[in-house]
Design an enzyme around this catalytic site. Sequence first.
Site, PDB file in Angstrom:
ATOM      1  N   ARG A  91       0.814  -1.220   0.000  1.00 30.45           N
ATOM      2  CA  ARG A  91       0.000   0.000   0.000  1.00 30.45           C
ATOM      3  C   ARG A  91       0.842   1.261   0.000  1.00 30.45           C
ATOM      4  O   ARG A  91       1.796   1.380   0.758  1.00 30.45           O
ATOM      5  CB  ARG A  91      -0.886   0.023   1.248  1.00 30.45           C
ATOM      6  CG  ARG A  91      -1.477  -1.297   1.632  1.00 30.45           C
ATOM      7  CD  ARG A  91      -2.218  -1.239   2.958  1.00 30.45           C
ATOM      8  NE  ARG A  91      -3.317  -0.284   2.966  1.00 30.45           N
ATOM      9  CZ  ARG A  91      -4.014   0.035   4.056  1.00 30.45           C
ATOM     10  NH1 ARG A  91      -3.683  -0.502   5.227  1.00 30.45           N
ATOM     11  NH2 ARG A  91      -4.990   0.891   3.988  1.00 30.45           N
ATOM     12  N   GLY A 100      -6.639   8.142  -2.820  1.00 31.27           N
ATOM     13  CA  GLY A 100      -6.853   7.499  -4.112  1.00 31.27           C
ATOM     14  C   GLY A 100      -5.914   7.918  -5.220  1.00 31.27           C
ATOM     15  O   GLY A 100      -6.075   7.500  -6.364  1.00 31.27           O
ATOM     16  N   ARG A 335      -7.252   8.301   9.586  1.00 32.15           N
ATOM     17  CA  ARG A 335      -6.617   9.602   9.335  1.00 32.15           C
ATOM     18  C   ARG A 335      -7.626  10.684   9.664  1.00 32.15           C
ATOM     19  O   ARG A 335      -8.829  10.418   9.747  1.00 32.15           O
ATOM     20  CB  ARG A 335      -6.182   9.711   7.882  1.00 32.15           C
ATOM     21  CG  ARG A 335      -7.348   9.538   6.930  1.00 32.15           C
ATOM     22  CD  ARG A 335      -6.922   9.632   5.485  1.00 32.15           C
ATOM     23  NE  ARG A 335      -7.872   8.880   4.656  1.00 32.15           N
ATOM     24  CZ  ARG A 335      -7.665   8.535   3.412  1.00 32.15           C
ATOM     25  NH1 ARG A 335      -6.536   8.868   2.824  1.00 32.15           N
ATOM     26  NH2 ARG A 335      -8.563   7.887   2.724  1.00 32.15           N
ATOM     27  N   SER A 761      -6.771  56.549   8.677  1.00 31.37           N
ATOM     28  CA  SER A 761      -7.099  55.303   7.992  1.00 31.37           C
ATOM     29  C   SER A 761      -6.278  55.244   6.704  1.00 31.37           C
ATOM     30  O   SER A 761      -6.371  56.140   5.858  1.00 31.37           O
ATOM     31  CB  SER A 761      -8.592  55.254   7.677  1.00 31.37           C
ATOM     32  OG  SER A 761      -8.882  54.055   7.020  1.00 31.37           O
ATOM     33  N   THR A 764      -4.731  51.938   1.027  1.00 33.13           N
ATOM     34  CA  THR A 764      -3.544  51.303   0.442  1.00 33.13           C
ATOM     35  C   THR A 764      -3.511  51.398  -1.078  1.00 33.13           C
ATOM     36  O   THR A 764      -2.435  51.364  -1.668  1.00 33.13           O
ATOM     37  CB  THR A 764      -3.436  49.825   0.871  1.00 33.13           C
ATOM     38  OG1 THR A 764      -4.682  49.193   0.621  1.00 33.13           O
ATOM     39  CG2 THR A 764      -3.077  49.709   2.331  1.00 33.13           C
TER      40      THR A 764
HETATM   41  P1  ADP Z   1      -5.793   3.997  -0.746  1.00 31.37           P
HETATM   42  O1  ADP Z   1      -4.747   4.887  -0.281  1.00 31.37           O
HETATM   43  O2  ADP Z   1      -6.124   4.078  -2.166  1.00 31.37           O
HETATM   44  O3  ADP Z   1      -6.997   3.981   0.168  1.00 31.37           O
HETATM   45  P2  ADP Z   1      -5.154   1.584   0.584  1.00 31.37           P
HETATM   46  O4  ADP Z   1      -3.765   1.143   0.740  1.00 31.37           O
HETATM   47  O5  ADP Z   1      -5.781   2.179   1.764  1.00 31.37           O
HETATM   48  O6  ADP Z   1      -5.212   2.542  -0.649  1.00 31.37           O
HETATM   49  O7  ADP Z   1      -5.965   0.315   0.099  1.00 31.37           O
HETATM   50  C1  ADP Z   1      -7.075   0.279  -0.754  1.00 31.37           C
HETATM   51  C2  ADP Z   1      -8.168  -0.565  -0.125  1.00 31.37           C
HETATM   52  O8  ADP Z   1      -7.700  -1.859   0.199  1.00 31.37           O
HETATM   53  C3  ADP Z   1      -8.667   0.021   1.175  1.00 31.37           C
HETATM   54  O9  ADP Z   1     -10.060  -0.122   1.239  1.00 31.37           O
HETATM   55  C4  ADP Z   1      -8.000  -0.802   2.216  1.00 31.37           C
HETATM   56  O10 ADP Z   1      -8.745  -0.853   3.395  1.00 31.37           O
HETATM   57  C5  ADP Z   1      -7.906  -2.160   1.558  1.00 31.37           C
HETATM   58  N1  ADP Z   1      -6.767  -2.907   2.075  1.00 31.37           N
HETATM   59  C6  ADP Z   1      -5.479  -2.542   2.091  1.00 31.37           C
HETATM   60  N2  ADP Z   1      -4.700  -3.448   2.698  1.00 31.37           N
HETATM   61  C7  ADP Z   1      -5.516  -4.423   3.113  1.00 31.37           C
HETATM   62  C8  ADP Z   1      -5.305  -5.637   3.834  1.00 31.37           C
HETATM   63  N3  ADP Z   1      -4.110  -5.987   4.268  1.00 31.37           N
HETATM   64  N4  ADP Z   1      -6.379  -6.405   4.071  1.00 31.37           N
HETATM   65  C9  ADP Z   1      -7.604  -6.018   3.636  1.00 31.37           C
HETATM   66  N5  ADP Z   1      -7.860  -4.919   2.962  1.00 31.37           N
HETATM   67  C10 ADP Z   1      -6.839  -4.107   2.708  1.00 31.37           C
HETATM   68 MG    MG Z   2      -7.027   3.933   2.057  1.00 28.01          MG
END
Ligand code: ADP
Ligand code: MG
Length: 883
Positions: A91, A100, A335, A761, A764
């Site tokens: 990821r 995204g 986050r 006053s 400007t």
């Molecule tokens: P983005 O930054 O696009 O959200 P992510 O890394 O969060 O990408 O992942 C995309 C999707 O895949 C998210 O919904 C996340 O929760 C899911 N996901 C990522 N890693 C895992 C994992 N180890 N097991 C299950 N789902 C995952």
């Molecule tokens: Mg995500």
Amino acid sequence: MKRVLMFSEGNKEMHQLLGGKGAGLAEMTKLGLPVPKGFTITTAAYLAFEKNGNKIAQNLMQEIINTLSNMEKEVNKSFGNIKAPLLISVRSGAPVSMPGMMDTVLNIGLNDQTVEALGKLTNDERFAYDSYRRLLQMFGNVVYGIPEKKFERVLCDIKKIKNYNTDLSLTVDDLKMVIEKFKQIYLLERKRTFPQDPQEQLSAAINAVFLSWNNKRAKIYRKKNGISDKLGTAVNVQEMVFGNAGEFSGTGVIFSRSPSTGARGMYGEYLANAQGEDIVAGGRTPVALERLKRSMPKVYAKLAAMSNKLEQHYHDMQDIEFTIERGEIYLLQARAGKRTSAAAIKIAVDLVNEGIIEKEEGLLRVSPETLEQMLHPDFDQKELQKEVVLATGRPASPGAASGRVYFTAAAAKKAYEKGQEVILVRQNTAADDIEGMVVSEGLVTARGGMTSHAAVVARGLGIVAVVGVNELEIDEQKKIIRINQTVLREGEWLSADGTTGKLYVGKVRTVRATVNKEFSQFLRWAKTAAKVEIYANADTTTDLKAALNFGAEGIGLVRTEHMFFKAQRLHQLRALILAQNAKERDVPLQRLAEMQQEDFYKLYKVAKGKTVTIRLLDAPLHEFLPTTEPEIALIAAQNGRSKGYIQARIAELKETNPMMGHRGCRLAVSFPEIYEMQVEAIILAALKANAEGVRTVPHIMLPLVSLAQEMDWMRDLLDKKVNKLFEKNNVILNYKIGTMIETPRACLIADQIADKADFFSFGTNDLTQLTFGYSRDDIGAFVPEYLNKKILPDDPFQVLDTEGVGRLIKLAIAQGRKNNTALPIGVCGEVGGDPRATAFFERNNITYLSCSPYRVPLVLLRMAQEHLDKRKRDNSIDTQIKK
Ligand code: ADP
Ligand code: MG
Ligand code: MG
């Protein structure tokens, strides 16, 4: 230094190194929340990768493999093992969240053997093959860049042939066939095979995710949001948990409060039997969280408790990804949630009221621009009632948008460049469309939920979004959309209400947004926190009401010349100017005095005792004279003069450079009657308001003073006039006479002027014009070149020149307060919106700033933040000294 850290080794402070996602996963691990095991490859590793010509160095790969084998021991599974295979996700995750915009690959570790093992292990073959086809799809797209469409088409075709409604109907045999077809796509599109070796899958995925830092949409997003290209991304490697393992599995996204309105309470979407990507990529429309509450109440309660815990821990609204595998819930990301302006304000206010953060912190949480966005127009409710609702989708980002429909990001961009307003209409709520979204008023999609990345991005951009409109059919080829019976062609108007999710044909009228409860509470706090007072430039009661509503202290500038442009008044003023002697001036002056008195009285009544600063007439005379033949003929007839006389008078009054000509208080030296008339109107209006119980202290302001003698002469003239009025009416009243400081000479001798002025006053615009010797109306000819060649850093009419003009201002402040330390000094001009200018004025002890009414909230918050920041800086200096 370690470039790969287990989640258990990090924490939330480390987001620069671990990226936001990695730091969040580490922090949640520390809190004991259910997070699948994993590790983070740091941004430092990314930067080394970039330096190494976008290649993963041998020693980094070794470090990754070593950490992976530690992880294998912890979870008691191993990568590529055909009895207990470890499956992982790779990821992306940058220091600043970019929803995204970069890539992720799920289900890594599956191949022709491990897929069978997974099926046996879970006793669910269908699930195993579903995961494998997903891996082939994501890996093909992310690593080999094969278009998503190619895979989607295979799935679509088989569903059509077999008459299935959803992916969930696909059987094991169907999935095996799909997998074969996918493998062929690899060969056909890229002449490559899918790597069966998990190790090879892993390094290819890491490589691709690193590279996604520089893909097109990530770059556009960074540019739009002012994020540095130099940060780089971290990569998280994490054990898979499976939302696609049957009906007691699923995936979803929640916000601990509504990201659209800020309303309290967990808010989100859910998809049963699916993987996270299905929701966030916007290709499927999820259901409301209620469904989860019904099907798995205990899991739902646990989720709500964790959402709460995270919000309390981070002191802010959280955006949380979760997955449920066979009734067990896991958190995959948390986050600070992106939110609309309305939500930002409500959340800040609520968090303060709930005692989660301090008021000062609440004020620092919201950006001043947010307040301005908050005032964007809404549809006129009356108009809406007449309109027919075309369809209703999900209200993903509130507000009102009307525009011409376009079906691709590229077409939207082209239309925008031609100056059109655009509504982007798409099949999926996909983050790929960022390029089109940034130029559009609104986004409308047929599929996808409100928690998809693209919806998150729309809220961040402040554009309207209505998503998941089921009835919407798009024909990109023919460039038409069909919604129920209605057909719209490319370029035709559509209106989208992001607050209700409703769509309307055509263009619907909008009205200014109003201030809600939280907004006004927030503004009140800002007002208390700001040291500098905020006034408005307002000429009408409508403007004044708006300004007071936003928390303005009163009016810092009434431009009386604006009050003369109405036909009846213009006529009287022309008669006045054309008069040959004082006697002839009498009648028009009397008329004008009555009209002005009424204007000022109305302002005083609305101001309810708050300061109203009225500037006496400042306009070049010729601006009031007729210019066209028929106008001249009419004026001549009205005033009983010949056309020739009028023309001669116009010629007499013509100036070569009116901005530096017969204007401001210079006009009053030639025609004292005009200022006397205005002052009479002011005093009589104030007396009337006072008699009615509205305590009013008139503030009279003289424009364009350069000489102490001018100030003396005017003051004398006006004081005398006022005293006469007091005698005549047998009352007295407190009043102030101040002056604009808008010429360099006035700055230089401000001490002399201050002797006779009750307040200053700064103007400007004129001050900048005269300091540079630039005619504001002519800068188009040369300032762009100056900016190009970097001779000027900014347009000095947009950004206050603190170096030059600022030095004059500082001098004038010091001189002006030499003998009167309490002299009120204000600024009226639009520079109040420029952050550098606000910092400058705060530092130099300006008493007040005056700006247009709709800018009041922005300037107010900026001054509050400036002061809070200053206090913080001062405090840290204090503690340093104490140490
Ligand atoms: P983005 O930054 O696009 O959200 P992510 O890394 O969060 O990408 O992942 C995309 C999707 O895949 C998210 O919904 C996340 O929760 C899911 N996901 C990522 N890693 C895992 C994992 N180890 N097991 C299950 N789902 C995952
Ligand atoms: Mg995500
Ligand atoms: Mg001026």
